[in-house]
Design an enzyme around this catalytic site. Structure first.
Site, short mmCIF file in Angstrom:
data_model
loop_
_atom_site.label_atom_id
_atom_site.label_comp_id
_atom_site.label_asym_id
_atom_site.label_seq_id
_atom_site.Cartn_x
_atom_site.Cartn_y
_atom_site.Cartn_z
N CYS A 1 51.22 16.09 55.04
CA CYS A 1 50.83 17.26 54.24
C CYS A 1 49.40 17.72 54.53
O CYS A 1 49.15 18.91 54.72
CB CYS A 1 51.04 17.01 52.75
N HIS B 1 49.21 14.89 47.44
CA HIS B 1 50.04 15.85 48.18
C HIS B 1 49.40 17.23 48.07
O HIS B 1 48.86 17.59 47.04
CB HIS B 1 51.47 15.90 47.62
N HIS C 1 54.75 23.51 52.70
CA HIS C 1 54.19 22.15 52.77
C HIS C 1 55.14 21.26 53.56
O HIS C 1 56.19 21.71 54.02
CB HIS C 1 53.98 21.60 51.36
#
Length: 156
Positions: free
Chosen positions: A69, A117, A129
């Site tokens: 990510c 994240h 993402h």
């Protein structure tokens, strides 16, 4: 002698005020948002080119074959001259805070507490993402899992 000092002071104040007002007018006339909107559009467009790219935890920031990510966000933003730290936790500390109700395309959106994240807000309640098996993907943050684990957002 007093008249000279008062005249100099008056002239100095007048000049300073004129520069201040001129600078303010010039700043207001500059469309600052147009630059950030075009950068956001570029970031979003470039990021979408990597849809489906596989996820790999700890992926290098110099490859586009795989991403995690934060390597994904770091890579995409760097192409637009924005240098982000390597980790999502560190990325969550750059730029300025944005409330969930004021998100704009190009904002970084973070999940979990503590943060681990990150995604790119692309508008209409959607983020770009990467995680797990789907790789780079578009998800909704309006409801469901991503909505429940939303933590914060930053504008860089």
């Amino acid at each position: 002698m007093k008249k000279t000092n008062i005249s100099k002071l008056a002239m100095s104040v007048t000049l300073s005020f004129s520069l201040l007002m001129g600078g303010t007018v010039a700043l207001q006339a500059t469309p600052a948002h147009a630059t950030s909107s075009s950068t956001a559009a570029g970031i979003t467009s470039l990021g979408k080119k990597y849809l489906g790219t596989p996820y790999k935890f700890g992926a290098s920031t110099s490859t586009t074959r795989v991403f995690d990510c934060s390597s994904f966000t770091k890579y995409v933003y760097k192409k637009y001259g924005i240098n982000l730290p390597r980790s999502s936790k560190s990325q969550s500390k750059v730029g300025s805070y944005v409330s969930r109700s004021n998100l704009k395309a190009g904002d970084l959106v973070f999940f979990y507490k503590p943060i681990h994240h990150v995604g790119i807000y692309i508008g209409n309640g959607k983020i770009l993402h990467t995680y797990g098996k789907p790789g780079v993907v578009i998800s909704s943050i309006k409801s469901g899992w991503w909505s429940q684990h939303y933590a914060t957002a930053r504008r860089v």
